[in-house]
Structure formats: structure tokens, C-alpha cells
Enzyme design. Structure first.
Site, PDB file in Angstrom:
ATOM      1  N   SER A 204      34.437  46.772  36.805  1.00 36.77           N
ATOM      2  CA  SER A 204      35.846  46.596  36.439  1.00 36.77           C
ATOM      3  C   SER A 204      35.934  45.967  35.061  1.00 36.77           C
ATOM      4  O   SER A 204      35.065  45.188  34.660  1.00 36.77           O
ATOM      5  CB  SER A 204      36.559  45.694  37.442  1.00 36.77           C
ATOM      6  OG  SER A 204      36.192  44.338  37.262  1.00 36.77           O
ATOM      7  N   ASP A 205      36.985  46.317  34.324  1.00 36.03           N
ATOM      8  CA  ASP A 205      37.296  45.516  33.150  1.00 36.03           C
ATOM      9  C   ASP A 205      37.812  44.169  33.651  1.00 36.03           C
ATOM     10  O   ASP A 205      38.268  44.049  34.791  1.00 36.03           O
ATOM     11  CB  ASP A 205      38.335  46.227  32.275  1.00 36.03           C
ATOM     12  CG  ASP A 205      38.287  45.756  30.829  1.00 36.03           C
ATOM     13  OD1 ASP A 205      37.675  44.703  30.564  1.00 36.03           O
ATOM     14  OD2 ASP A 205      38.858  46.442  29.968  1.00 36.03           O
ATOM     15  N   TRP A 206      37.726  43.159  32.795  1.00 34.98           N
ATOM     16  CA  TRP A 206      38.045  41.791  33.215  1.00 34.98           C
ATOM     17  C   TRP A 206      39.536  41.694  33.546  1.00 34.98           C
ATOM     18  O   TRP A 206      40.390  41.833  32.671  1.00 34.98           O
ATOM     19  CB  TRP A 206      37.657  40.821  32.118  1.00 34.98           C
ATOM     20  CG  TRP A 206      36.241  40.332  32.197  1.00 34.98           C
ATOM     21  CD1 TRP A 206      35.842  39.036  32.227  1.00 34.98           C
ATOM     22  CD2 TRP A 206      35.038  41.118  32.263  1.00 34.98           C
ATOM     23  NE1 TRP A 206      34.462  38.964  32.324  1.00 34.98           N
ATOM     24  CE2 TRP A 206      33.944  40.224  32.351  1.00 34.98           C
ATOM     25  CE3 TRP A 206      34.768  42.487  32.290  1.00 34.98           C
ATOM     26  CZ2 TRP A 206      32.626  40.649  32.446  1.00 34.98           C
ATOM     27  CZ3 TRP A 206      33.447  42.920  32.388  1.00 34.98           C
ATOM     28  CH2 TRP A 206      32.402  42.013  32.461  1.00 34.98           C
TER      29      TRP A 206
END
Length: 742
Positions: free
Chosen positions: A269-271
Site C-alpha cells: 500500500s502507499d502510506w
């Protein structure tokens, strides 16, 4: 003699005993530690030994940039790092603040727009290898890059981190980058999958795009990364598509990435990109990072246990609401990542901020610089005539390795353009500097401080007058302007507000042009900018964000030590409405964004609408000249199972050695669907000495002739007439020939 024989016998006994003990010890190893076993067997062995809590633990973060391994089984933690242009400095466990290390100052490599502008697959390989070595030395096993989102609008704040507007160019450049990184035992994490083409409301907008456009424009570079580059990880994007966030998007991650493309790696996941536990379970996400980006939003020391794929997932399993099939698949993929990286005993040690990496960064930077205009051969600088050079503009002195968002770096050093010119020609010509304009004087971005104090309290009129006076008394004026990495320029989190240059630079350039006809404008940016003064300026150079070796690379091109050979990886429009997304009024969108321009992105739009660009896709000049012969095909007609080869002779007709990028475009002359006038389907960079001629060849098959049929959900090449178009840019066609597909 007898004693010697006994000694030999004893040695043999010891050797045989040791060999037996080693073999026995090896046979007693758990399979997952025995790297002579197939990786699938090792994965299943490790998986069988893990508890439910251990499985849950490894699929979510334990800190800003790490996720736990399984200490009981000797499986190390995973450590990720930004980014695509250099290894991010260490931050505190739970905070974005710098950790204060004194040995984490990296080599800053040029931004990926510069790499794409080299049009050189060998440079992409060198870039990846060098960056992978730096990541490995810092013991990172996931590198958060490269970025391959398509350049849809010149206002997207993160365009500088990507590889331009063309899916074919991006596809060919991303593969060697990935292979270079991963040969160091570091996973490339290709981002942002997918349709992440603006920063405005990036967590909240839903993209509406037809399947044909999706498959022809926005997916090819990701597909190449998976199927040709064998990327070990992919990062989801923040935005939504089909009403689901892309970090847990069923269509993108399950249907396309895994089922169609056969991706075996880890989806990260992106942050802060995860929003729902059930979707994260079932829709393809493997590793959750940054759901609460300060680490302790929940107000507990165990905040990471409250991530969507942590205790909420465990509770669903323990209550019988979900099973463990999906969990085991996630763990298998993470174990595979570990066996390829941290548990690979042949993993090299890497190296960090070395002279070798500095030379690589400089070579890539110099090769990516694009000579846009050179009327009257103002460049290269003629040091036999030029004795006083006026260098003007804040970007001649401002550090650019810092800023831009997550790719902000703490570089070991950064050579400014002014320093680079002084280093190269300071003893041969007098160099004087004037500020010209004042832009962003701050020096602290994303926790990294430049240490520069660029404050200047003088009135703008006084600063401009000084620049004009300095220019008036010089033999040559070099203006360094463009954008920087501040908010609303080339930076993550915000998009640009206009195509024009900030800080009243247009007026400065116009005034300089009035007092000195020998004016060079060096535009430092990762994006196209408007140039209302283009006809007043004899020489224009596209300089990009060039990293640690910025000044040395620019000086080498301006002085002619290096012949410019870069070409644009995206179109420079004259005005915003010359761009398809802006013509359709769909940039930036808010909550629902429809890509009304469809497949007509970049040069495809300009050619379909017969709009003349400021500078065309693929454009770039040289200090020498190249002559193209007539393109020849090895056959006139091909069948769908056949291939066809096109060859063209290219000769250096100038007086110095140089490199030319020969570009192959394909035109479908009659189609049942709307198609671009032509599309890039091949390119080669060829080096030629004065008078030397080489033959450049391109071999294609029906895939280069195909479009995506959304109704059939397959690629279709319709029989009929096509043209192979050879050009020095998309607008500079040199030769073409027809052929037919039966």
C-alpha cells in the site's frame, strides 16, 4: 615415510568426518533455510511453521518504513525506503522527523524525467544498478520506485518522478531499471498502480476511464514491469477506480495484475492508502504501510496492531467471519520476497555514495539534458570569444535534491549550476552572478534542511535592475530558472496552478533579451512550462532536476565537453488548452474525473487535433547534424504470425561525434476505430563519429499494429495498410514506407 602416510590418513579421516557432519547439518536444516531447495518448497515449509499471529504480524507495518519478520524462525524484517532517485535519510521509528544519522547522506540521481529523456536503456540499467547498490548497503530490501504513471497534464505535481507521456517509452525504460535494482537483492516497488495522474484530492477522486484507454495508455509500463522486468513488488495508488481505492481494488489487483499478468510479487500500500479491512483482505493487498502516518494516532504504543490488516483482520478470523486462505496467500508472497532479498545468501553487499555512483549520476544527467533551441549556434560556449559570462537566476544556486515530497533527499553533496560553471571555465572566463528573481527562500522540506539561506529583502525592481546591468556588460548570459520542488510546483501533494513560470521570471527573461542577444535559458523543471519569450531567446536548454552532479553535468553540455543527446519524453504545449486533459476541462478534477481525451494523450492529442506544440515529443537538438537515408522494409506484406524489419541508414554529417535517437512510429492508415496519427513503437540511440554511417533496424510483430478491443477484451490487429514512420521526433519525420498486414 610411514609417519607421513599416517598423517595423510588422519587428514583424510578428518576431512571425511567434517564433510559428513556438514552434510548431516545441511540435511537437518529446515527446508526454508536450505537455499538449495526450490523456493516454493521453502515458502511452504516456513508457512507451515508460522502461528496465526505471526502471519498477521508480517502483513502490516511495525514502524514508518519496516514490517516485522519472524524472529523465532530467523526470518528478518522487511525495510522499505524511498525512493526512485536516491535513498531517503533515516527517520525516527514513529515519526517523519529525521533520525539524525551522520552516515545516511546518499548519491542523488537525476529525476526520472531526465532518465526517460536519455532514451537509453543502458542508462536505465546503470541507474537501477547504482541505486540498488545504495539501497542494499543501507540494508533496505524494498525500494519504493520507479514511478511510471503517465504524464497526462503538465500541471501534475509528481510528473518529475515519472517517465513521460508515452507508454512504449516508459515500458522500455522501466525494465532495465528494475533488473538493475533487483540484481542487488533489493525489490523494486513499481508505483503507483494505477491512474495516479494528479495530486489534487489524491485520496478522494475516482477515475472514470474506458478499458481501451486504460490498456493502451495507462497499463503498458506496469505490464512490462511485471512480465519483462519481473518486479518483485508493486505499490497501489491513493485514488479510486471503479469506486474502490486502488490499494485494494479488485479489478486492478486481482483481475488484471494477478490473473491476466501472472504477478507473483507483493502488493504494497502507499502510506495511508488503505481504507477498509475486508477490501484489503479480498482485493489483492499484501503489505499495509502508513495507515496512520504519525504511527501513534490511536494514542497507544501498539498503534500498528490496529492497522486494517492487523487486529481487525485477526478478530474476523477468530470469530469465523473470514477464513485464512487469503492470509496464507499474502504470507506466501511476503516469504517469497524475503527469500529473494534478505534471505538470499548470495546477495551482494552494495556500496554507498561512492565515486562510481557520482560518475553514473553525472553521465545519466548529461545524457538526459535536452537542447531545445540553438539559433545562431550560441552553444556550445566559445571560450575563445566569450570572456565574461553573466549567470542569472535563483535556480543557479538553489539546492534541488531537497524537496518535492517523499523523494526529498539528504545528498552527500550537490554541485549547483553556478559552481559547475566556475569549476569548468572559471579560469578561462570571468563569471559574475546576479539573482534576477527571488522565489522560495526556505530550505527545509520533508524534514531535510538544505542549510541555505536564500533570503533577499531587496525590492524586486532593484534585483531585476542588477540582473539587467550585469547582463548588459557580458559576452554571454545564462539564465537559470524554471520551477523548484516547493508546494504547487514540482512536488508531491499539490499540483501546479498554471503553465507559466513563477516569480515573474517571464518578465526577467524578456528584459535580459533586450540588452543581450547572446542569451541562453536553462529551464530546471520536471514539467513543461510556457515560454512566451521563446522567439526572443536564441538558445534554450531543458535541464531537469539532475541530482548531486547537477552543475558538472550542465557545464559539460553548455561547454560542449558532452554533445547534447537527450530528447523530450513529453510534449511542451504552447498553452494549457493544447493539452487533451485541459481541453476537455478535466484537470484537475475533484471527486469524479473522466478521461474524456481517451487514448489521445500528449503527442497523440496534438497530432489528432493538428495543434502545433511548443516543442514536440521526442525533440532534441545536437551540436552536430544527422542525415537519414530512406527506410527499407524486408517485406511488403506480413501475416499475423510474421515479423517485419525496417532499416534506415543514419550518417553524422557534422564535425563532431554525437548520438542520435532514431524513432520508429507506426500509422494505421484505415481502421474501424479512432486511432492516433502514429504511435511510438521503437527507438534506438546510436553513436556516430563525424562522417560515420550506421544502419539502425527495428523488428516488430502484430503487437505493434494492435489496438485494445474492449468488447472482446483482447488486442486486435486489423488487416490493412500501415506505414512505418522514421523520425528525429514525433514532428520531425525523415522517411516512411508502407506495408500491409494480411
Amino acid at each position: 615415510m610411514y609417519a607421513r602416510a599416517c598423517t595423510i590418513c588422519s587428514l583424510l579421516v578428518v576431512t571425511i568426518t567434517l564433510s559428513f557432519q556438514q552434510a548431516t547439518a545441511q540435511s537437518q536444516l529446515p527446508v526454508y533455510l536450505d537455499d538449495s531447495k526450490p523456493i516454493d518448497a521453502r515458502i511452504e515449509d516456513a508457512l507451515s511453521k508460522m502461528t496465526l499471529k505471526e502471519k498477521i504480524a508480517i502483513i502490516h507495518a511495525q514502524s514508518k518504513f519496516s514490517s516485522p519478520g519472524v524472529p523465532r524462525l530467523g526470518i528478518p524484517d522487511n525495510w522499505a525506503t524511498d525512493g526512485p532517485h536516491g535513498i531517503r535519510p533515516e527517520v525516527l521509528w514513529d515519526e517523519w522527523s529525521q533520525a539524525g544519522w551522520t552516515n545516511d547522506s546518499c548519491t542523488a540521481f537525476p529525476a526520472l524525467t531526465c532518465l526517460a529523456a536519455t532514451w537509453n536503456k543502458d542508462m536505465a540499467g546503470l541507474y537501477g544498478k547504482s541505486l540498488g547498490e545504495e539501497a542494499r548497503y543501507r540494508n533496505k530490501n524494498i525500494l519504493l520506485g520507479p514511478g511510471v504513471n503517465i504524464y497526462r497534464s503538465p500541471l501534475n505535481g509528481r510528473n518529475f518522478e515519472y517517465m513521460g507521456e508515452d507508454p512504449f517509452l516508459s515500458s522500455k525504460m522501466v525494465v532495465p531499471y528494475i533488473k538493475g535494482v533487483q540484481q542487488n537483492g533489493v525489490a523494486a516497488c513499481v508505483k503507483h498502480f494505477a491512474l495516479n495522474n494528479q495530486e489534487t484530492n489524491r485520496h478522494g477522486y475516482n477515475v472514470n476511464v474506458d478499458d481501451r484507454t486504460l490498456y493502451e495508455i495507462y497499463l503498458p509500463a506496469f505490464k512490462a514491469a511485471v512480465q519483462e522486468g519481473d518486479a518483485w513488488s508493486i505499490m497501489g495508488s491513493y485514488n479510486l477506480y471503479k469506486g474502490q481505492h486502488c490499494c485494494h481494488n479488485e479489478y486492478l489487483l486481482n483481475d488484471i495484475l494477478r490473473k491476466e499478468w501472472g504477478f507473483k510479487g507483493v502488493v504494497v500500500s502507499d502510506w495511508g492508502g488503505v481504507h477498509d479491512t475486508r477490501q484489503a483482505i479480498f482485493n489483492g493487498l499484501d503489505l499495509e504501510f502508513g495507515s496512520w502516518t504519525n504511527g501513534l494516532t490511536e494514542g497507544k504504543s501498539s498503534a500498528y496492531d490496529n492497522y486494517y490488516l492487523a487486529n481487525p483482520y485477526l478478530k474476523l478470523i477468530n470469530s469465523g467471519q473470514v477464513g485464512t486462505k487469503e492470509l496464507d496467500e499474502k504470507v506466501r508472497r511476503l516469504l517469497r520476497l524475503s527469500f529473494l532479498t534478505t534471505m538470499n545468501k548470495n546477495r551482494p553487499y552494495g556500496s554507498f555514495a561512492t565515486e562510481e555512483h557520482a560518475l553514473a549520476a553525472r553521465k545519466i544527467a548529461a545524457e538526459g539534458i535536452v537542447l531545445l533551441k540553438n539559433k545562431g549556434n550560441v552553444l556550445p560556449v566559445n571560450l575563445s570569444k566569450v570572456k565574461r559570462i553573466a549567470v542569472i537566476g535563483e535556480n543557479a544556486i538553489k539546492m534541488m535534491t531537497v524537496g518535492g515530497g517523499s523523494s526529498s533527499l539528504k545528498a552527500r553533496y550537490e554541485i549547483s549550476p553556478l559552481e559547475g560553471l566556475k569549476n569548468r571555465i572559471g579560469k578561462q572566463a570571468e563569471i559574475v552572478f546576479a539573482r534576477g528573481y527571488v522565489g522560495d527562500t526556505t530550505g527545509n522540506y520533508n524534514g531535510v534542511a538544505t542549510g541555505q539561506n536564500l533570503a533577499d529583502k531587496r525590492p524586486a525592481s532593484e534585483i531585476l535592475a542588477e540582473a539587467v546591468a550585469t547582463a548588459k556588460n557580458a559576452d554571454l548570459v545564462i539564465f537559470f530558472g524554471g520551477l523548484n520542488k516547493s508546494d504547487f510546483q514540482d512536488s508531491e501533494g499539490n499540483d501546479r496552478k498554471s503553465l507559466g513560470l513563477p516569480y515573474n521570471q517571464d518578465a526577467v527573461i524578456s528584459e535580459l533579451a533586450k540588452v543581450n542577444k547572446n542569451l541562453v535559458v536553462v529551464n530546471i523543471s520536471g514539467n513543461a512550462v510556457a515560454m512566451p519569450w521563446v522567439d526572443k531567446v536564441p538558445a534554450i536548454v531543458q535541464g531537469w532536476f539532475l541530482g548531486s552532479e547537477t552543475g558538472n553535468a550542465i557545464a559539460s553540455v553548455l561547454t560542449g565537453d558532452v554533445n547534447p543527446s537527450g530528447k523530450l519524453p513529453f510534449t511542451f504545449p504552447v498553452k494549457l488548452t493544447d493539452n487533451g486533459a485541459h481541453n476537455a476541462g478535466e484537470f484537475p478534477g475533484d471527486k469524479e474525473i473522466t478521461y474524456k481525451e481517451g487514448i489521445f494523450v500528449g503527442y497523440r492529442w496534438a497530432e489528432a487535433k493538428k495543434v502545433k506544440p511548443l516543442f514536440a515529443f521526442g525533440h532534441g537538438l545536437s551540436y552536430t547534424s544527422f542525415q537519414y537515408g530512406k527506410v527499407k522494409a524486408d517485406k511488403n506484406t506480413i501475416s499475423p504470425s510474421d515479423k517485419i524489419t525496417f532499416s534506415v541508414d543514419v550518417k553524422n554529417t557534422g564535425s563532431r561525434e554525437g548520438e542520435e535517437i532514431v524513432q520508429l512510429y507506426i500509422s494505421d492508415l484505415k481502421s474501424s476505430v479512432a486511432r492516433p496519427v502514429k504511435e511510438l513503437k521503437g527507438f534506438e540511440k546510436v553513436s556516430l563519429k563525424p562522417g560515420e554511417q550506421k544502419t539502425v533496424s527495428f523488428t516488430i510483430d502484430k503487437s505493434a499494429l494492435s489496438f485494445f478491443d474492449a468488447a472482446k477484451h483482447e488486442w486486435v490487429a486489423e488487416p490493412g495498410d500501415f506505414e512505418a514512420v522514421i523520425g528525429a521526433s514525433s514532428s520531425d519525420v525523415r522517411t516512411k514506407t508502407g506495408f500491409r498486414l494480411n
